[in-house]
Structures are given as structure tokens and as C-alpha cells.
Design a protein around this motif. Structure first.
Motif, PDB file in Angstrom:
ATOM      1  N   ARG A 145      -7.189   0.240  -4.212  1.00  0.00           N
ATOM      2  CA  ARG A 145      -7.237   0.011  -5.653  1.00  0.00           C
ATOM      3  C   ARG A 145      -5.846  -0.301  -6.179  1.00  0.00           C
ATOM      4  O   ARG A 145      -4.876   0.388  -5.858  1.00  0.00           O
ATOM      5  N   ALA A 146      -5.717  -1.365  -7.000  1.00  0.00           N
ATOM      6  CA  ALA A 146      -4.433  -1.711  -7.604  1.00  0.00           C
ATOM      7  C   ALA A 146      -4.111  -0.692  -8.699  1.00  0.00           C
ATOM      8  O   ALA A 146      -4.848  -0.579  -9.682  1.00  0.00           O
ATOM      9  N   VAL A 147      -3.023   0.055  -8.537  1.00  0.00           N
ATOM     10  CA  VAL A 147      -2.645   1.076  -9.512  1.00  0.00           C
ATOM     11  C   VAL A 147      -1.466   0.641 -10.369  1.00  0.00           C
ATOM     12  O   VAL A 147      -1.223   1.206 -11.431  1.00  0.00           O
ATOM     13  N   THR A 182       0.846  -1.191   0.000  1.00  0.00           N
ATOM     14  CA  THR A 182       0.000   0.000   0.000  1.00  0.00           C
ATOM     15  C   THR A 182       0.878   1.236   0.000  1.00  0.00           C
ATOM     16  O   THR A 182       1.781   1.365   0.833  1.00  0.00           O
ATOM     17  N   ARG A 193      -0.920  -0.728  -4.399  1.00  0.00           N
ATOM     18  CA  ARG A 193      -2.265  -0.203  -4.184  1.00  0.00           C
ATOM     19  C   ARG A 193      -2.238   1.192  -3.590  1.00  0.00           C
ATOM     20  O   ARG A 193      -1.295   1.560  -2.889  1.00  0.00           O
ATOM     21  N   ASP A 194      -3.305   1.949  -3.871  1.00  0.00           N
ATOM     22  CA  ASP A 194      -3.447   3.232  -3.209  1.00  0.00           C
ATOM     23  C   ASP A 194      -4.123   3.017  -1.855  1.00  0.00           C
ATOM     24  O   ASP A 194      -4.462   1.885  -1.482  1.00  0.00           O
ATOM     25  N   HIS A 217      -3.526   1.614 -13.877  1.00  0.00           N
ATOM     26  CA  HIS A 217      -4.572   2.641 -13.964  1.00  0.00           C
ATOM     27  C   HIS A 217      -3.926   4.026 -13.930  1.00  0.00           C
ATOM     28  O   HIS A 217      -3.721   4.584 -12.859  1.00  0.00           O
ATOM     29  N   GLU A 239       1.221  -6.445  -6.169  1.00  0.00           N
ATOM     30  CA  GLU A 239       0.370  -5.320  -6.526  1.00  0.00           C
ATOM     31  C   GLU A 239       0.790  -4.095  -5.736  1.00  0.00           C
ATOM     32  O   GLU A 239       1.179  -4.199  -4.569  1.00  0.00           O
TER      33      GLU A 239
END
Length: 375
Positions: free
Chosen positions: A327-329, A285, A322-323, A374, A320
Motif C-alpha cells: 500500500r502506498a503510504v 518498500t 509503500r508498506d 494515508h 512511492e
């Protein structure tokens, strides 16, 4: 001939994918006549060596069913792997015999996603395939089902074919199905029409797609083929989706099947594999500043920007990014084991090098091993 179909006839390096249902009998054994018919088309398409063909072939598990006395594709992983072990040899031997009628050799190439998301493995896979083609050999590619785990559960050779097309820098991808293209409804019902061309996702809005074939021998349906076409087209590779029985027409540029136009530009890196074929083993994260740095400025991920770690993974595994909303960015290959990262959170590389040694003065995920999901 349309401009789109002209791109088909001008393609020099072509990846062709064929599924289990196009190669086997309902009982699960290889159908020699079907294999020979496909090889006849591919040998002709090589045009005396002017074109190069890479064949991505399903069928190993299906081919191993009958010899092992299995009535249908097993659901448990162990028996799938056993069937693949028996069937892969039979599959390649059948291709070798069939291509030998044209004086052509085949070379077996078995891949897992790990082989091509890691930098050195990716280069090795490309060099092997490129050399086989240079030497006039037809590579026969399949997932390494005998040792694969997650690949068998979620995998399909349609996606593998799209990624192999990117790996070998192909000019065209041909996906062979048991249906002669994508239809705007059930192709078996009156009123359904074949979609001859797809220029982008907007052309697929409202299109219904089926699932696996009736024989139950394969894993991929029309959904996986369209997804594979989308991946290839976004990487600058046009796609023809048609039936195995019309493969010759498809390769000749005739109006058959569905043509997927390129929607992106060609790139020569392995990050497409990282985005579409790797399975994250954990997650990091990121704080808001790190998200902006990774997503907008495309920088490496430093320990100072990590807020939390999740999962059990080793250095080199995909994770991954994530933010704070979960959400996976992005996705990347991590440089540290999961158990090492908690002591790095929020700290600068300079402080870490002073306290823990010079090995810790580096990125957690280098930008060359990172793909943004994303933007």
C-alpha cells in the motif's frame, strides 16, 4: 446573500478555469465571440484592479486542430503535441487581443507538474505569477502540452487550476463548465436538481457524474471538476462551479452553480503538488518501523528502513513509499538514483559514510520533500 457567497465577493485573488468546450467551435477553432464574452466578465470582475485574476485556460490543442486540418482531437501523443504547439500561440494571441480592449496585458505561463513539485521550481513559479499580478497583468496558465507526456494522457486543467490556486494563495477558485453546476442526476433529464452547496464528501454520496463533453474537444468532465474542487477545498480555498455563460453571476456571488465550502486549512507549501500532480517513477518498500517513522512521526526516510526498491528513477524524481503489504503510504522526492539504492538497503548512514563516502550520509527522502498519503 449567504455567508458562503459573501466569501466569493470578498475574494481578492481569484483563479478562474475555463475548458476547451467553452472557447472553441465544434470544428475545433477558437470562437472569438466566446473568448470576448469571457474576457468581458473577467475584466469587470477585476473591479478596476482591486481584484486579481489568474486564468487557467484549456484550448491549446483544440485551437490547433482546424489549422492543422484535423477533424477531431487526435489520440496519439505526437499529434496532440503538434496541435498544442500551433494552438497555444493562437490561444494567447486571442486573449491578448481581447484583454487589450480594457487596457490589460496578459502573460503566458506554461507549467508541468515537474515545475512545481521540485522545491526551487515551485518558488520560481510562485514568484513569476505573483509578480505578474503585482504588475497588473492577467496570467494565462496552461499545461505545457507541447513537451508534456503523462500530463496529456491523464491530465486535465481542472486539477491544474486547483493546484495553481494553492500555488498563488488564491482566495477563490472558479471552475467554468458547460453545465451550470453539479446536479444530483443527469441535468438534461426531468427531476434532476442542482446541488447549490457541498460541505464535504458526504454530500456527494450517490451523486452520478458524467464524462467528457459531447464535442470531444476536452478531457475533463464533471468528475475531474469535483475532484479539483475537493483538492482546493481541502487546501482551504472555496470553489464555485458553474457554466461559462453564468461566470459573471458566479463571480458576483449570486446563487448560481455549486459552492464547495472549505474543508481544510490553507498551507503555503508545494506538497499538495507532490501528492496530487506528480507521477511516481518507482517505489520503495519500507519495513514496519520505517512506516511508523514516516507516517506517524513525519521523519525523513533513512536507508536502514528500506526493504526493497522498484523501478528506474533518478535523484530528484518522485517515488512511492509503500508498506510491506504494497500500500502506498507516502510520496517523496528521492535523493539517489535507483541503481544506487540496493547497496544502501538496511544500512545506517554512519556505516554508509564510512564505506562509501560522506555523500551517502544523508536521507533517501528528506521529510521536507515527503507527503503522507494515508495517515
Amino acid at each position: 446573500m449567504t455567508v458562503a457567497r459573501q466569501h466569493v465577493t470578498e475574494a481578492r485573488r481569484i483563479v478562474v478555469k475555463v475548458g476547451s468546450s467553452s472557447l472553441t467551435t465544434a470544428a475545433g477553432g477558437l470562437d472569438a465571440d466566446r473568448v470576448d464574452a469571457l474576457v468581458d466578465v473577467l475584466a469587470k470582475a477585476r473591479d478596476g484592479g482591486e481584484k486579481e485574476i489568474v486564468l487557467v485556460s484549456s484550448g491549446a490543442i483544440a485551437a490547433g486542430l482546424a489549422p492543422l486540418g484535423l477533424a477531431r482531437r487526435p489520440r496519439d501523443l505526437a499529434r496532440q503535441q503538434a496541435a498544442a504547439s500551433v494552438g497555444q500561440g493562437l490561444l494567447v494571441a486571442r486573449y491578448a487581443s481581447s484583454f487589450s480592449r480594457y487596457g490589460l496585458r496578459v502573460g503566458q505561463v506554461l507549467l508541468t507538474t515537474d515545475d512545481t513539485s521540485r522545491r526551487s521550481h515551485y518558488r520560481n513559479a510562485y514568484r513569476t505569477l505573483d509578480q505578474l499580478l503585482t504588475m497588473g497583468t492577467v496570467p494565462v496558465v496552461n499545461e505545457n502540452d507541447t513537451v508534456a507526456t503523462e500530463e496529456i494522457r491523464f491530465g486535465d486543467n481542472d486539477r491544474l487550476a486547483a493546484l495553481v490556486a494553492h500555488l498563488v494563495r488564491a482566495d477563490l477558485l472558479v471552475l467554468l463548465s458547460d453545465v451550470d453546476g453539479l446536479y444530483d442526476g443527469d441535468p438534461g433529464k426531468p427531476g434532476s436538481s442542482r446541488i447549490s452547496r457541498v460541505d464535504g464528501p458526504a454530500d456527494l454520496v450517490g451523486v452520478s457524474m458524467g464524462s467528457a463533453g459531447k464535442a470531444g474537444l476536452g478531457t475533463g468532465g464533471m468528475v475531474t471538476k469535483v475532484e479539483a474542487a475537493r483538492i482546493a477545498a481541502a487546501a482551504g480555498i472555496p470553489v464555485v462551479l458553474t457554466s461559462a455563460g453564468r461566470a459573471g453571476d458566479g463571480l458576483a456571488g449570486r446563487d448560481t452553480g455549486t459552492y464547495f465550502a472549505r474543508t481544510g486549512r490553507r498551507s503555503a507549501d508545494r506538497l499538495l503538488w507532490l501528492a496530487h500532480a506528480s507521477t511516481p517513477q518507482g517505489a520503495l518498500t519500507l519495513d514496519d518501523g520505517a512506516v511508523r517513522a514516516v507516517v506517524e512521526r513525519r521523519t525523513s526516510l533513512l536507508p536502514a528502513g528500506i526493504a526493497a526498491v522498484e523501478g528506474e528513477f533518478s535523484a530528484g524524481d518522485p517515488v512511492e513509499l509503500r508498506d510491506t503489504a504494497g500500500r502506498a503510504v507516502a510520496r517523496g522526492l528521492v535523493n539517489f538514483d535507483a541503481k544506487e539504492i540496493p547497496q544502501l538497503l538496511g544500512r545506517s548512514t554512519r556505516d554508509l559514510a564510512r564505506d562509501l563516502g560522506p555523500a551517502y550520509e544523508r536521507e533517501v527522502v528528506h521529510r521536507d520533500d515527503l507527503v503522507v498519503l494515508h495517515p
